[in-house]
Design an enzyme around this catalytic site. Structure first.
Site, PDB file in Angstrom:
ATOM      1  N   HIS A  14       0.875  -1.193   0.000  1.00 14.47           N
ATOM      2  CA  HIS A  14       0.000   0.000   0.000  1.00 14.47           C
ATOM      3  C   HIS A  14       0.908   1.237   0.000  1.00 14.47           C
ATOM      4  O   HIS A  14       1.504   1.573   1.015  1.00 14.47           O
ATOM      5  CB  HIS A  14      -0.887   0.003   1.255  1.00 14.47           C
ATOM      6  CG  HIS A  14      -1.831   1.164   1.320  1.00 14.47           C
ATOM      7  ND1 HIS A  14      -3.164   1.009   1.609  1.00 14.47           N
ATOM      8  CD2 HIS A  14      -1.651   2.495   1.152  1.00 14.47           C
ATOM      9  CE1 HIS A  14      -3.760   2.186   1.615  1.00 14.47           C
ATOM     10  NE2 HIS A  14      -2.847   3.115   1.342  1.00 14.47           N
ATOM     11  N   HIS A  16       1.559   5.412  -1.622  1.00  5.65           N
ATOM     12  CA  HIS A  16       1.165   6.601  -2.392  1.00  5.65           C
ATOM     13  C   HIS A  16       2.416   7.230  -2.996  1.00  5.65           C
ATOM     14  O   HIS A  16       3.325   7.629  -2.259  1.00  5.65           O
ATOM     15  CB  HIS A  16       0.493   7.643  -1.482  1.00  5.65           C
ATOM     16  CG  HIS A  16      -0.775   7.138  -0.868  1.00  5.65           C
ATOM     17  ND1 HIS A  16      -1.998   7.302  -1.460  1.00  5.65           N
ATOM     18  CD2 HIS A  16      -0.990   6.441   0.269  1.00  5.65           C
ATOM     19  CE1 HIS A  16      -2.937   6.747  -0.707  1.00  5.65           C
ATOM     20  NE2 HIS A  16      -2.346   6.212   0.354  1.00  5.65           N
ATOM     21  N   LYS A 100      -9.226  -0.480  -5.686  1.00 10.13           N
ATOM     22  CA  LYS A 100      -9.260   0.190  -4.389  1.00 10.13           C
ATOM     23  C   LYS A 100     -10.626   0.827  -4.151  1.00 10.13           C
ATOM     24  O   LYS A 100     -11.127   1.569  -4.988  1.00 10.13           O
ATOM     25  CB  LYS A 100      -8.170   1.272  -4.350  1.00 10.13           C
ATOM     26  CG  LYS A 100      -8.189   2.148  -3.118  1.00 10.13           C
ATOM     27  CD  LYS A 100      -7.770   1.399  -1.871  1.00 10.13           C
ATOM     28  CE  LYS A 100      -7.964   2.227  -0.630  1.00 10.13           C
ATOM     29  NZ  LYS A 100      -6.779   2.404   0.162  1.00 10.13           N
ATOM     30  N   HIS A 137     -10.406   0.990   2.063  1.00  8.23           N
ATOM     31  CA  HIS A 137     -10.219   1.953   3.153  1.00  8.23           C
ATOM     32  C   HIS A 137     -11.415   1.752   4.073  1.00  8.23           C
ATOM     33  O   HIS A 137     -12.524   2.179   3.761  1.00  8.23           O
ATOM     34  CB  HIS A 137     -10.159   3.391   2.620  1.00  8.23           C
ATOM     35  CG  HIS A 137      -9.886   4.378   3.708  1.00  8.23           C
ATOM     36  ND1 HIS A 137      -8.701   5.056   3.829  1.00  8.23           N
ATOM     37  CD2 HIS A 137     -10.646   4.765   4.768  1.00  8.23           C
ATOM     38  CE1 HIS A 137      -8.744   5.835   4.904  1.00  8.23           C
ATOM     39  NE2 HIS A 137      -9.912   5.670   5.495  1.00  8.23           N
ATOM     40  N   HIS A 175      -4.543  -0.689   6.095  1.00  8.00           N
ATOM     41  CA  HIS A 175      -4.064   0.088   7.250  1.00  8.00           C
ATOM     42  C   HIS A 175      -4.972  -0.052   8.471  1.00  8.00           C
ATOM     43  O   HIS A 175      -5.549   0.933   8.951  1.00  8.00           O
ATOM     44  CB  HIS A 175      -3.837   1.557   6.905  1.00  8.00           C
ATOM     45  CG  HIS A 175      -4.874   2.190   6.002  1.00  8.00           C
ATOM     46  ND1 HIS A 175      -6.220   2.154   6.259  1.00  8.00           N
ATOM     47  CD2 HIS A 175      -4.747   2.888   4.842  1.00  8.00           C
ATOM     48  CE1 HIS A 175      -6.863   2.790   5.304  1.00  8.00           C
ATOM     49  NE2 HIS A 175      -5.982   3.242   4.435  1.00  8.00           N
ATOM     50  N   ASP A 248       1.469   2.626   3.517  1.00 10.09           N
ATOM     51  CA  ASP A 248       0.628   3.814   3.371  1.00 10.09           C
ATOM     52  C   ASP A 248       1.487   5.079   3.431  1.00 10.09           C
ATOM     53  O   ASP A 248       1.014   6.143   3.854  1.00 10.09           O
ATOM     54  CB  ASP A 248      -0.483   3.862   4.438  1.00 10.09           C
ATOM     55  CG  ASP A 248      -1.612   4.814   4.049  1.00 10.09           C
ATOM     56  OD1 ASP A 248      -1.675   5.224   2.884  1.00 10.09           O
ATOM     57  OD2 ASP A 248      -2.426   5.147   4.925  1.00 10.09           O
TER      58      ASP A 248
END
Ligand code: DOR
Ligand code: ZN
Length: 347
Positions: A14, A16, A100, A137, A175, A248
């Protein structure tokens, strides 16, 4: 006492990376330690189509330094309009590794996410059929629900229904932050797993709030109380194949975090493995680090285990890391927990 640890090169399930001016920095920072990463699609505009995923992947590869190797595992951002045939095509031809799901409004750039979960039924059915994992999420966005309860409520009200309706769907709760989530994942079948971040293993809500608010500890889902952190550590060091690393790592410029309405996200790509080695050693579980960082995620996603290795060594003194990353847009603070680590990854 263990002074040296050789493990299969880790993956980040995961991550970004953002885009444009930030890409060369974020990609190469992750590629120093990680072989592959699941790339989050919450760009502006989000990656909702295969054509977007393909060109984003191309930009990521272009930003990678020639001496590093890194495989971005692309995802599509689910909207209420996502076409099941698009998901099927992208997963079957290998362009995407997962889809996602952001509940609309749950976090950074999630406005285009899902409000009405009935609308995504056809996509979820196809995903279950072809074995495409769903990354979630896991927080409700109802303003009447206390922010510290949003994960638990999501699991009980939304996720349980999605899983009951689609019993063969592969689901990763991203997460996770609570003991409730740990227990839920353990109780589920083996098509249910969770990622855990470095920062949720390292800090609790006192670290975030006591003695002054620390914007660089603010992320979503927000960090919880100490007993929840301990449950996450327990899950990570257990070696259970249901738990694996998803950092994350989420870069935001300092001026966007150190603000009256600061952005959510901790940038951990630089020092994740060093922090994790410290946490695992404290629990006498260094022998489980490789499962958490390098094996369990690959097995859940049905990818090959990486063939190369990395070495960590334990120094006599705490290791220091750069405090900031410089980018053409400004500085990004590198996550620093309230403890030091003597572990260092050898380049
Ligand atoms: O803290 C977070 N930051 N949590 C998320 O879910 C998104 C991420 C981001 O994109 O900044
Ligand atoms: Zn994220």
């Amino acid at each position: 006492m263990v002074k040296e640890l050789v493990i299969v090169r880790p993956d980040d399930w995961h991550l970004h990376l953002r885009d444009e001016d930030l890409l060369p920095i974020t990609v190469n920072e992750s590629a120093k330690s990680f072989a592959r990463a699941i790339i989050m699609p919450n760009l502006v505009p989000p990656i909702t189509k295969l054509v977007d995923a393909k060109s984003y992947k191309h930009r990521i590869m272009k930003a990678l330094k020639p001496n590093l190797s890194f495989i971005p595992l692309m995802t599509l951002y689910m909207t209420e309009e996502t076409d099941p045939r698009e998901v099927e095509k992208g997963f079957m031809n290998g362009l995407i590794s997962a889809v996602k799901l952001y509940p609309a409004g749950a976090t950074t750039n999630s406005q285009s996410g899902v409000k009405n979960f009935e609308k995504i039924k056809p996509v979820l059915e196809i995903m279950a059929e072809i074995g495409c994992p769903l990354c979630i999420h896991g927080e409700v966005t109802d303003s009447n629900i206390d922010i510290f309860d949003r994960e638990k409520v999501f699991i009980n009200t939304v996720l349980e229904k999605i899983r009951t309706d689609n019993p063969t769907l592969k689901v990763i709760i991203e997460h996770i932050t609570t003991k409730d989530a740990v227990d839920y994942v353990i109780a589920g079948k083996n098509n249910l797993a969770a990622t855990i971040t470095t920062h949720h293993l390292a800090i609790n809500r006192n670290d975030l709030l006591a003695g002054g608010i620390k914007p660089h500890f603010y992320c979503l889902p927000v960090v919880k109380r100490e007993d929840h952190r301990l449950a996450l550590v327990e899950a990570a060091v257990s070696g259970s194949p249901k738990f694996f690393l998803g950092t994350d790592s989420a870069p935001h410029l300092d001026h966007d975090k150190e603000s009256s309405c600061g952005c959510a996200g901790c940038f951990t790509a630089t020092n994740t493995l060093e922090i994790l080695a410290h946490i695992f050693e404290e629990r006498s579980a260094l022998n489980k680090l490789e499962l958490f960082t390098s094996i369990n995620g690959a097995e859940f996603y049905e990818k090959n285990i990486n063939t190369d290795k990395i070495k960590l060594i334990k120094k006599d003194k705490p290791v220091s890391f750069p405090k900031k990353l410089s980018t053409p847009l400004g500085k990004i603070t590198i996550f620093k927990p309230n403890f030091e680590t003597k572990w260092q990854v050898l380049a």
